[in-house]
Design an enzyme around this catalytic site. Structure first.
Site, PDB file in Angstrom:
ATOM      1  N   HIS A 119      34.892-109.882  42.347  1.00  0.00           N
ATOM      2  CA  HIS A 119      35.337-108.625  42.972  1.00  0.00           C
ATOM      3  C   HIS A 119      34.338-107.516  42.660  1.00  0.00           C
ATOM      4  CE1 HIS A 119      39.794-109.465  43.997  1.00  0.00           C
ATOM      5  NE2 HIS A 119      39.062-110.542  44.145  1.00  0.00           N
ATOM      6  N   LYS A 170      42.753-105.051  30.473  1.00  0.00           N
ATOM      7  CA  LYS A 170      41.837-105.126  29.326  1.00  0.00           C
ATOM      8  C   LYS A 170      42.257-106.084  28.202  1.00  0.00           C
ATOM      9  CE  LYS A 170      38.544-102.422  30.504  1.00  0.00           C
ATOM     10  NZ  LYS A 170      38.043-103.305  31.552  1.00  0.00           N
ATOM     11  N   PRO A 202      49.004-103.230  30.654  1.00  0.00           N
ATOM     12  CA  PRO A 202      48.143-104.062  31.515  1.00  0.00           C
ATOM     13  C   PRO A 202      47.392-103.301  32.613  1.00  0.00           C
ATOM     14  CG  PRO A 202      50.468-104.438  32.007  1.00  0.00           C
ATOM     15  CD  PRO A 202      50.432-103.557  30.810  1.00  0.00           C
TER      16      PRO A 202
END
Ligand code: FAD
Ligand code: PHB
Length: 388
Positions: A72, A296, A292
């Protein structure tokens, strides 16, 4: 039984550490409370940074990740029904990969089985002894018998609820914590994702996230209250809550279907300092938790393991304790920056209260984020992972 490094927990941190140590001829045994099937059934992280990719490669189990992982180059943030794209590639030259934690865990378990390194699943009542002495050891119960594992060092990779951190005398450890009054209700479904990139959604109804595991498997989250019971969320109700938070295009493209997993995760920021106590070293969620929102947690577990594995290799191969002595300081320097980013993203995107001033602050900051190249670059640098 005797080993060099006793590893508590067969999550990504423990398995990755075990594989890297084994590569360098360092003996290790993993003790895991759950069964292997249970560990694999937990659906968690989806986005991994270059640090994690490199470490999985170094561990020698990256083949399937490179074949199936999705690169991505950017991420989308939707505010008031309008999507804004932040290009990591243009702003930092870097990308992230979408490859599920479940798949990483499976690759690491298969890798460990192939080298014949020992993992004791269903190891109960794990207890750590003499961590500040020269001869630490771990006791546990498995197959109905009591066992003792002697070792040089213990790596506490047993997650937030593990025993390692709790084995430290309270006056030797300082905890810093922020608990958010919300959770994420997540659904995994075998339906195509609404978009090729992740969409983080800021909406008056609350945060939502459209993520994925593959071109045919989606992962969606919506913000929920901590009091929610997952049983009260049949699939239909989840999709009906998600839809109004999406932009028109995403709503039209949304394919709903039966969930194959559904769970609620509370949001928490937590750091325990230091990360070393005599011969016990904490790594991953055992030492710190991030909400979340910044993706990480697993990446931080990987960076801890990078520092810790290098420190053990230095100890055994070069007879130097420099890496072990600096482990806590080096790991925490990176941890705190990821904590800051995860906290900031959480506060920016969730409906935290009904205070309209706070909501206006979020909208002003989002507008600045999209318009300022400096702000977008700061976001992108943090999302793809800060350097060591
Ligand atoms: P864990 O995965 O918790 O593993 C610890 C292991 O220790 C477990 O197997 C446990 O059974 C075992 N254990 C516990 N107690 C004992 C004991 N007493 N004895 C023996 N064994 C024990 N992170 C990202 O980087 N990117 C993301 O996109 C992302 N998304 C997330 C989404 C959700 C919904 C959640 C909940 C988390 C997400 N994370 C993400 C965070 C990530 O999943 C965790 O940070 C990661 O699992 C940490 O790995 P770990 O090995 O340190 O701990
Ligand atoms: C996921 O796909 O599970 C995921 C993605 C991004 C996040 C958190 C979770 O920030």
């Amino acid at each position: 039984m005797r080993t060099q490094v006793a590893i508590i927990g067969a999550g990504p941190a423990g398995l990755l550490l075990g594989q890297l140590l084994h590569k360098h001829g360092i003996d290790n045994v993993i003790l895991e409370r759950q069964t292997g099937e249970y560990v694999l059934s937990r659906i968690r992280a989806g986005v991994i940074e270059k640090v994690c990719i490199d470490l999985i490669d170094e561990a020698g189990v990256g083949a399937r990740m490179h074949q199936d992982g999705l690169i991505h180059d950017g991420v989308q943030i939707c505010v008031d029904g309008v999507r804004h794209r932040i290009s990591f590639k243009d702003l930092t030259g870097k990308s992230v990969m979408v490859y599920g934690q479940t798949e990483i865990t499976k690759d690491l378990m298969d890798g460990r089985a192939a080298i014949g390194a020992p993992t004791v699943y269903a190891a109960y009542d794990v207890a750590l002894h003499n961590i500040f002495g020269e001869t630490p050891h771990v006791t546990y119960r498995a197959d109905g018998k009591n066992h003792e594992l002697q070792c040089d060092f213990i790596a506490g990779c047993d997650g937030f609820h593990g025993i390692s951190r709790k084995s430290v005398p309270p006056n030797a450890i300082t905890a810093h914590e922020r608990v958010y009054p919300l959770g994420w209700l997540g659904v995994l479904s075998d339906t195509p994702p609404v978009s090729e990139e992740l969409i983080y959604v800021h909406h008056p109804l609350g945060f939502a996230l459209c993520s994925m595991r593959s071109p045919t498997r989606s992962r969606y989250y919506i913000q929920c209250s901590l009091a929610e019971d997952v049983e009260a969320w049949p699939d239909e109700r989840f999709w009906e809550e998600l839809k109004p938070r999406l932009d028109d295009e995403a709503r039209e493209r949304l394919v709903t279907g039966p969930s194959i997993e559904k769970s609620i995760a509370p949001l928490r920021s937590f750091v325990a300092e230091p990360m070393r106590f005599g011969r016990l070293f904490l790594a991953g969620d055992a030492a710190h938790i991030v909400p979340p929102t910044g993706a990480k947690g697993l990446n931080l577990a990987a960076s801890d393991v990078r520092y810790l594995s290098h420190a053990f290799i230095e100890h055994y191969k070069e007879k130097s304790n420099a890496g072990l002595d600096r482990y806590s300081e080096r790991a925490l320097a990176r941890v705190w920056k990821a904590e800051r980013f995860s906290w900031w993203m959480t506060m920016l995107l969730h409906k935290i209260s009904d205070n309209t001033f706070e909501q206006k602050m979020q909208l002003a900051e989002l507008d600045y984020l999209f318009r300022s190249k400096a702000a977008s670059t700061a976001f992108a640098e943090n999302y793809v992972g800060l350097p060591y």
